[in-house]
Design an enzyme around this catalytic site. Structure first.
Site, PDB file in Angstrom:
ATOM      1  N   CYS A  55      -5.879  15.569  30.419  1.00 33.39           N
ATOM      2  CA  CYS A  55      -5.513  14.753  31.581  1.00 33.39           C
ATOM      3  C   CYS A  55      -6.155  13.368  31.513  1.00 33.39           C
ATOM      4  O   CYS A  55      -5.600  12.404  32.047  1.00 33.39           O
ATOM      5  CB  CYS A  55      -5.900  15.460  32.882  1.00 33.39           C
ATOM      6  SG  CYS A  55      -7.633  15.931  32.991  1.00 33.39           S
ATOM      7  N   HIS A 349     -11.096  16.486  36.750  1.00 32.83           N
ATOM      8  CA  HIS A 349      -9.673  16.264  36.477  1.00 32.83           C
ATOM      9  C   HIS A 349      -9.332  14.797  36.694  1.00 32.83           C
ATOM     10  O   HIS A 349      -9.877  14.130  37.575  1.00 32.83           O
ATOM     11  CB  HIS A 349      -8.831  17.130  37.413  1.00 32.83           C
ATOM     12  CG  HIS A 349      -7.363  17.046  37.172  1.00 32.83           C
ATOM     13  ND1 HIS A 349      -6.776  17.323  35.961  1.00 32.83           N
ATOM     14  CD2 HIS A 349      -6.336  16.682  38.010  1.00 32.83           C
ATOM     15  CE1 HIS A 349      -5.467  17.164  36.047  1.00 32.83           C
ATOM     16  NE2 HIS A 349      -5.170  16.771  37.277  1.00 32.83           N
TER      17      HIS A 349
END
Length: 444
Positions: A55, A349
């Site tokens: 990510c 994230h």
């Protein structure tokens, strides 16, 4: 709550979903995710599959995808004329070629989700720190990718040895131009054209007062965050003011003073000389602190406070020391934010909020999920990298090209004036005045 994922409409004559073949039949472990054909919600607005804690890469790719002049440079194939296959600091053009392939897929209008497997594998071959399924710092990946693309497309085929120039005692404008000329001897690419600027670094020894001034090139600016207990957010202006206020170097970054013959914790003041068309601001959310209570261990901490940054008008005029041009002032609008949730840069994230370079609308990217949003929605405690573009006009080399052309013109003008002053004057009839030493007459 995060915006809902858009529903992609399909053409009636097209099969709803087509699973693309894997690259070299290499999937890695776990569930395999491949590119999916479909109509994206807008041109260049395509979700990216997470290939295993990738990510951080997806977040950066979504942001730099909308640097319009650079993306067009790849899509039009102009990069092919400038691939530098023999640069030892590059990848033989492999990363540039993989990135061009990625952009062509993004802008083809045929995919709703892409698996950027080829690009990740190519990068991993030359940057082994990314050759794994660990989480990484998106700022470090951004720096590597832009540097790698620059070296792959460097127009300088043979780099000469260039010494860093000491500018103390020189006029700033002259020192800046000479420093940039030296930079161009080794670095010249589309990334130099649009994404690199220069700042003035002033060091002072706290013991003897010796000073050193150098002009250094930057491609991003790291801004310190100074949270205030009585406030819930930090104005970006406070971060810029703190950056411009200077700092005292610690022992790990000590400067060698040639007078004292030792490394010292010098006073350092950095001032922006100019700013490029594409400006990347790095918010220093992650700190490393020595804790005396736990055997002097280094503790990593994240500053979670929200930074209030402008969306449509960031005016840096008061922070720029060098020439400013009315047709292309240092005023910027936001077009991308790399965001992070979690406690450290190497965990948690990453997502992105990006203004589409074609339709001007904002979209939020959470790996393969894409949703409509607004620029204001990016102003959170997770904003990590801010991508800005100049609002009006364009300045190659952050304005250094214009500054150097003006300097050359002034030199030519001064040269003509000097020649005119040195020439013998003529009157309207073409007679020249002759001057010379008077002869001494002999006395009779």
């Amino acid at each position: 709550p995060p915006p809902a994922t858009l529903n992609y409409t399909m053409e009636s004559k097209r099969a709803p979903v087509e699973v693309m073949k894997p690259f070299n039949n290499i999937h890695g472990s776990g569930f395999v995710r491949e590119s999916l054909r479909g109509i994206p919600p807008a041109a260049g607005t395509v979700g990216l599959h997470n290939l295993g804690n990738s990510c951080y890469m997806n977040s950066i790719l979504q942001c730099i995808n909308h640097i319009k002049p650079i993306t067009q440079y790849f899509l039009k194939g102009e990069y092919l004329k400038e691939v530098n296959k023999n640069n030892p600091l590059g990848t033989g053009g492999r990363v540039a070629t993989a990135y061009a392939s990625f952009l062509n897929d993004i802008w083809a209008g045929e995919y709703s989700i892409l698996a950027p497997r080829l690009l990740k594998q190519t990068v991993s071959c030359f940057a082994p720190q990314f050759n794994n399924n660990y989480q990484h710092d998106s700022q470090e990946f951004c720096q590597y990718l832009m540097d790698g693309l620059h070296e792959d497309l460097n127009r300088v085929k043979e780099k000469p040895y260039v010494e860093h120039m000491e500018a103390f005692g020189m006029k700033d404008s002259k020192a800046a131009m000479e420093s940039w000329r030296k930079h161009l001897l080794r670095h010249d690419s589309i990334f130099v054209d649009y994404t690199q600027g220069m700042h003035r670094s002033h060091l002072t020894c706290p013991s003897c007062g010796k000073e050193s001034i150098k002009f250094d090139v930057y491609s991003s600016i790291s801004l310190p965050l100074v949270p205030a207990k009585e406030r819930l957010s930090i104005p970006l202006k406070d971060c810029l003011d703190q950056f411009a206020a200077g700092e005292q170097l610690d022992e790990h970054n000590a400067w060698y003073c040639s007078n004292c013959k030792k490394h010292v914790c010098a006073l350092k003041l950095i001032t922006l000389w100019n700013t490029p068309d594409i400006l990347v601001l790095h918010l220093k959310r992650f700190t490393f602190e020595k804790c005396p209570d736990i055997d002097g261990r280094i503790l990593r901490r994240k500053i979670e406070e929200r930074v209030d940054f402008p969306i449509d008008r960031l005016d840096l005029s008061s922070y720029v020391l060098g020439p400013k041009y009315p047709d292309a002032p240092p005023v910027y609008k936001l077009f991308g934010v790399s965001e992070h949730t979690g406690s450290t840069a190497n965990s948690g994230h990453y997502t992105a909020t990006v203004r589409n370079s074609e339709d001007g609308n904002w979209y939020r990217y959470n790996d393969s999920h894409v949703g409509s949003t607004s620029g204001d929605a990016a102003v959170t405690g997770g904003a990590y990298l801010l991508f800005y573009q100049r609002v009006k006009g364009s300045l190659r080399w952050a304005g250094m090209e214009k500054q150097m052309m003006e300097d050359r013109s002034n030199q030519q003008c001064n040269g003509r004036n000097n020649n005119a002053m040195a020439a013998v004057e003529e009157d309207d009839d073409g007679f020249r005045e002759v001057t010379g030493k008077k002869k001494n007459r002999r006395r009779p």
